[in-house]
Every structure is written in structure tokens, then in C-alpha cells.
Design an enzyme around this catalytic site. Sequence first.
Site, PDB file in Angstrom:
ATOM      1  N   TYR A  28       0.847  -1.196   0.000  1.00 20.90           N
ATOM      2  CA  TYR A  28       0.000   0.000   0.000  1.00 20.90           C
ATOM      3  C   TYR A  28       0.886   1.251   0.000  1.00 20.90           C
ATOM      4  CZ  TYR A  28      -3.871  -3.153   1.243  1.00 20.90           C
ATOM      5  OH  TYR A  28      -4.795  -4.183   1.266  1.00 20.90           O
TER       6      TYR A  28
ATOM      7  N   LEU B  16     -17.460  -2.291   1.805  1.00 21.02           N
ATOM      8  CA  LEU B  16     -18.459  -1.319   1.332  1.00 21.02           C
ATOM      9  C   LEU B  16     -18.571  -1.334  -0.197  1.00 21.02           C
ATOM     10  CD1 LEU B  16     -17.539   1.627   3.730  1.00 21.02           C
ATOM     11  CD2 LEU B  16     -19.514   0.082   3.873  1.00 21.02           C
ATOM     12  N   ALA B  17     -18.114  -2.415  -0.813  1.00 21.36           N
ATOM     13  CA  ALA B  17     -18.137  -2.503  -2.282  1.00 21.36           C
ATOM     14  C   ALA B  17     -17.520  -1.241  -2.893  1.00 21.36           C
ATOM     15  CB  ALA B  17     -19.551  -2.764  -2.800  1.00 21.36           C
TER      16      ALA B  17
ATOM     17  N   GLY C  38     -17.203   1.622  -1.790  1.00 23.28           N
ATOM     18  CA  GLY C  38     -17.938   2.865  -1.533  1.00 23.28           C
ATOM     19  C   GLY C  38     -19.367   2.823  -2.041  1.00 23.28           C
TER      20      GLY C  38
ATOM     21  N   LEU D  93     -21.810   0.904  -1.308  1.00 26.57           N
ATOM     22  CA  LEU D  93     -22.815   0.648  -0.265  1.00 26.57           C
ATOM     23  C   LEU D  93     -23.011   1.832   0.684  1.00 26.57           C
ATOM     24  CD1 LEU D  93     -21.909  -3.110   0.389  1.00 26.57           C
ATOM     25  CD2 LEU D  93     -23.935  -2.220  -0.807  1.00 26.57           C
TER      26      LEU D  93
ATOM     27  N   GLY E  34     -24.181   4.443  -0.634  1.00 28.81           N
ATOM     28  CA  GLY E  34     -25.341   5.043  -1.287  1.00 28.81           C
ATOM     29  C   GLY E  34     -25.017   6.293  -2.082  1.00 28.81           C
ATOM     30  N   LYS E  35     -23.709   6.613  -2.206  1.00 26.27           N
ATOM     31  CA  LYS E  35     -23.397   7.893  -2.878  1.00 26.27           C
ATOM     32  C   LYS E  35     -23.328   7.784  -4.402  1.00 26.27           C
ATOM     33  CE  LYS E  35     -18.349   7.749  -2.169  1.00 26.27           C
ATOM     34  NZ  LYS E  35     -17.211   8.443  -1.565  1.00 26.27           N
TER      35      LYS E  35
HETATM   36  N1  NAP Z   1      -6.432  -8.431   0.565  1.00 30.62           N
HETATM   37  C1  NAP Z   1      -6.648  -7.667  -0.482  1.00 30.62           C
HETATM   38  O1  NAP Z   1      -6.261  -8.010  -1.616  1.00 30.62           O
HETATM   39  C2  NAP Z   1      -7.381  -6.374  -0.309  1.00 30.62           C
HETATM   40  C3  NAP Z   1      -7.935  -5.740  -1.448  1.00 30.62           C
HETATM   41  C4  NAP Z   1      -8.613  -4.538  -1.245  1.00 30.62           C
HETATM   42  C5  NAP Z   1      -8.747  -4.008   0.028  1.00 30.62           C
HETATM   43  N2  NAP Z   1      -8.184  -4.641   1.110  1.00 30.62           N
HETATM   44  C6  NAP Z   1      -8.304  -4.098   2.484  1.00 30.62           C
HETATM   45  O2  NAP Z   1      -9.649  -3.762   2.736  1.00 30.62           O
HETATM   46  C7  NAP Z   1      -9.752  -2.375   3.123  1.00 30.62           C
HETATM   47  C8  NAP Z   1     -11.072  -1.838   2.675  1.00 30.62           C
HETATM   48  O3  NAP Z   1     -11.098  -1.706   1.259  1.00 30.62           O
HETATM   49  P1  NAP Z   1     -11.400  -0.335   0.571  1.00 30.62           P
HETATM   50  O4  NAP Z   1     -11.161   0.743   1.545  1.00 30.62           O
HETATM   51  O5  NAP Z   1     -10.605  -0.286  -0.691  1.00 30.62           O
HETATM   52  O6  NAP Z   1     -12.938  -0.495   0.166  1.00 30.62           O
HETATM   53  P2  NAP Z   1     -14.305  -0.267   0.953  1.00 30.62           P
HETATM   54  O7  NAP Z   1     -14.116  -0.401   2.411  1.00 30.62           O
HETATM   55  O8  NAP Z   1     -15.282  -1.109   0.249  1.00 30.62           O
HETATM   56  O9  NAP Z   1     -14.621   1.264   0.612  1.00 30.62           O
HETATM   57  C9  NAP Z   1     -14.098   2.285   1.403  1.00 30.62           C
HETATM   58  C10 NAP Z   1     -14.201   3.595   0.663  1.00 30.62           C
HETATM   59  O10 NAP Z   1     -15.583   4.012   0.533  1.00 30.62           O
HETATM   60  C11 NAP Z   1     -15.660   5.414   0.649  1.00 30.62           C
HETATM   61  N3  NAP Z   1     -16.410   5.720   1.869  1.00 30.62           N
HETATM   62  C12 NAP Z   1     -16.289   5.137   3.105  1.00 30.62           C
HETATM   63  N4  NAP Z   1     -17.145   5.682   3.997  1.00 30.62           N
HETATM   64  C13 NAP Z   1     -17.826   6.627   3.337  1.00 30.62           C
HETATM   65  C14 NAP Z   1     -18.839   7.517   3.714  1.00 30.62           C
HETATM   66  N5  NAP Z   1     -19.298   7.553   4.974  1.00 30.62           N
HETATM   67  N6  NAP Z   1     -19.332   8.362   2.776  1.00 30.62           N
HETATM   68  C15 NAP Z   1     -18.877   8.336   1.518  1.00 30.62           C
HETATM   69  N7  NAP Z   1     -17.901   7.509   1.090  1.00 30.62           N
HETATM   70  C16 NAP Z   1     -17.365   6.652   1.976  1.00 30.62           C
HETATM   71  C17 NAP Z   1     -14.219   5.923   0.754  1.00 30.62           C
HETATM   72  O11 NAP Z   1     -13.675   6.056  -0.564  1.00 30.62           O
HETATM   73  P3  NAP Z   1     -13.795   7.389  -1.470  1.00 30.62           P
HETATM   74  O12 NAP Z   1     -13.881   8.583  -0.558  1.00 30.62           O
HETATM   75  O13 NAP Z   1     -12.558   7.332  -2.267  1.00 30.62           O
HETATM   76  O14 NAP Z   1     -15.042   7.185  -2.267  1.00 30.62           O
HETATM   77  C18 NAP Z   1     -13.529   4.736   1.412  1.00 30.62           C
HETATM   78  O15 NAP Z   1     -12.134   4.772   1.273  1.00 30.62           O
HETATM   79  C19 NAP Z   1      -8.499  -1.720   2.538  1.00 30.62           C
HETATM   80  O16 NAP Z   1      -8.133  -0.549   3.237  1.00 30.62           O
HETATM   81  C20 NAP Z   1      -7.490  -2.820   2.720  1.00 30.62           C
HETATM   82  O17 NAP Z   1      -6.984  -2.799   4.051  1.00 30.62           O
HETATM   83  C21 NAP Z   1      -7.523  -5.813   0.948  1.00 30.62           C
END
Ligand code: NAP
Length: 307
Positions: free
Chosen positions: A55, A207-208, A210, A212, A214-215
Site C-alpha cells: 500500500y 463497502l463494495a 464505496g 454501499l 449510497g453515494k
Molecule cells: N487483501 C486484499 O487483496 C485487499 C484488497 C482490497 C482491500 N483490502 C483491504 O480492505 C480495506 C477496505 O477496502 P477499501 O477501503 O478499498 O474499500 P471499501 O471499504 O469497500 O470502501 C471504502 C471507501 O468508501 C468510501 N467511503 C467510506 N465511507 C464513506 C462515507 N461515509 N461516505 C462516503 N464515502 C465513503 C471511501 O472512498 P472514497 O472517498 O474514495 O469514495 C472509502 O475509502 C483496505 O483498506 C485494505 O486494508 C484488501
Amino acid sequence: MPQLPGTDLTVSDLCLGANVFGWTADEATSFAILDRYVDATPSTVQPFVDTAESYGDGESERILGAWMAARGQRDRMVVATKASRGEKAHPLAAGEIRAAAERSLRNLQTDRIDVYYAHHDDETTPLEETLTAFDELVRAGKVRYVAASNYSAKRLTEALDTSERAGVARYAAVQTHYNLMERAAFESGLRDVAADRGLGVLPYFALAKGFLTGKYRPGEQIDSPRAKGASAYAGERGDRVLAALATVAGAHQATLPAVALRWLADQSTVTAPIASGRSVEQLAELLPMQDLVLTDDQRQLLTDASA
Ligand SMILES: NC(=O)c1ccc[n+]([C@@H]2O[C@H](COP(=O)([O-])OP(=O)(O)OC[C@H]3O[C@@H](n4cnc5c(N)ncnc54)[C@H](OP(=O)(O)O)[C@@H]3O)[C@@H](O)[C@H]2O)c1
């Protein structure tokens, strides 16, 4: 209270995703996110942060390490990181694992990693070599538990059988792509392996990307590196899921993402979903998942809507 099966780790209901640190959240914002997350974690459980060698090319680990040092919080935390693929020809060869672990320990300013994942399977390296290298780190006290990420059910089973045969540390958990919009792959494969073999499950992209929250509504332009991936979920099924989330959220005066995370946390074998926020405000909408109690009917409504 989530307990990682087979370990002495009692962790927070929400595992904080750290891939935003040094990417969509600068260092000051990342520190504020970590402060808020730890403040909101009950004292009976450990705040659980998920990062990886890859990362930001180590920047996420460095920011987390700097924050733990500045706040004196290392012992309070469960720190998970991963030996990543990068450009390596054989990412899970013994030498690569040893070198990656040393880099992560330096970045994190710590003497131990609580959960150390193989970030992706590496079919070019014998499983026994990989698992023996992880076991050496455990014996040296540099790693407490090892885990798998992005393994198929078949390969995870082979890895567990191999560690049993070789008498080395076994994968205690699996990290996998699983959320309301992505169910089939996990529910038809890895879930049974996790249940049969007593593994913890840490779903990522909870959160798929982001969606999920709803934005992603028709006509909305969202400024995010995740926008392309997240908006791919828009459509009839996505609408059904968001409508069900809104119904349940309305009944609890909760946010959509808190409900989505609670549904995931309630699924059998799941230890804690992993999700991130790029700001304290975003995180604040996720944290109430910790206290949310869904009824069976509400859970079923979400399960049916996402079928
Ligand atoms: N093992 C693997 O291969 C792998 C792969 C992917 C992820 N991961 C891990 O999983 C974690 C979670 O994945 P992720 O962060 O990519 O996806 P996620 O949790 O599905 O989505 C999070 C993103 O949604 C948006 N968001 C969150 N809360 C919000 C709110 N209240 N209002 C509006 N937007 C909001 C933000 O992005 P924006 O502001 O940019 O829209 C945030 O960074 C990562 O940090 C990592 O540690 C692991």
C-alpha cells in the site's frame, strides 16, 4: 465480541482498512482517522488495522508506524500486514518473505506483526517452503499469527493440510472479497473451508468500494479513484440492495454503510469486515455498526435483496 478463532486476539467489530493512508488520506488526516477509530473502540477489544507492504509502496505502514510511535499505542493495537506480490518473480519464496517481514517491521516501528498475511497465493513456490518461512517468523517472535489472503478454497485447503503435515504454524484466517454485492464466490467456496477448519474470515471491500454508502446515484459525479469500480455495481440489483439498506437504516436511524457492515459482520464465519474512510467524517458514518443490532427480518431483507 469477535475473537479470531484459534488465537488470543479479541478484536474490534470493524477492522480499519489502511490502504487510504498516504493515498486518499494524507498523513495528518490518517492520524486523525486512527485517533477517532481507537477512541471509538471499546476498551474490552483491540483496535484492528489492516495494511500491506504494497500500500503506497510502504507508505501506509510507515504512517501507521509513525502514529503508533507518536501516540504510544502499539500494545493496544492488533496490526495486520501482508507480504505482497509487487514485481517479485516468486513472492512467497522463503527469502522474499523474510525480507518483506523485516521491511514491514521497520516501517511499522515495531518488533512484531500480529497477523501476517500472504497477500496473494503464489503457485510458483511450494506451499511447504512458504509455510515453513512463515513458521520461522512465528518462532522468532516476529509474527504472532499467519493468514492467507485471496486464496481459492482448494489452495487454502492444501495449505492447511501442508502445515499440519509439516508441523508448522497454520493459516489462522483468510481475507477475501466479500460484501452485499459480492457474495457468490465466498459463499460457494471459502465459507465452507473456514467453517470446517475453524478459520477467521476478514472480508475486504466491505463497502463494495464505496457503493454501499449510497453515494453512487444516477447523475452523481464522485471524485474517487474507486469511482469506476464502485459505479459498476449500479443497476437493478444495486438499486434493490440500496433500497433495503435505506429501509433498515431508517428503522435504526443509522447510516447505510453502518447497516451494510453490520450485515456482513453477522454472516457465519465472519470475524470482522474491513473498511476504510478517507476522512474522520466518513469513518464516523461507519463506526455505529459496532452497536447496531439487526433483527432476523432485517438481515433477511438484505440477504434477499442482494440474492
Ligand atoms: N487483501 C486484499 O487483496 C485487499 C484488497 C482490497 C482491500 N483490502 C483491504 O480492505 C480495506 C477496505 O477496502 P477499501 O477501503 O478499498 O474499500 P471499501 O471499504 O469497500 O470502501 C471504502 C471507501 O468508501 C468510501 N467511503 C467510506 N465511507 C464513506 C462515507 N461515509 N461516505 C462516503 N464515502 C465513503 C471511501 O472512498 P472514497 O472517498 O474514495 O469514495 C472509502 O475509502 C483496505 O483498506 C485494505 O486494508 C484488501
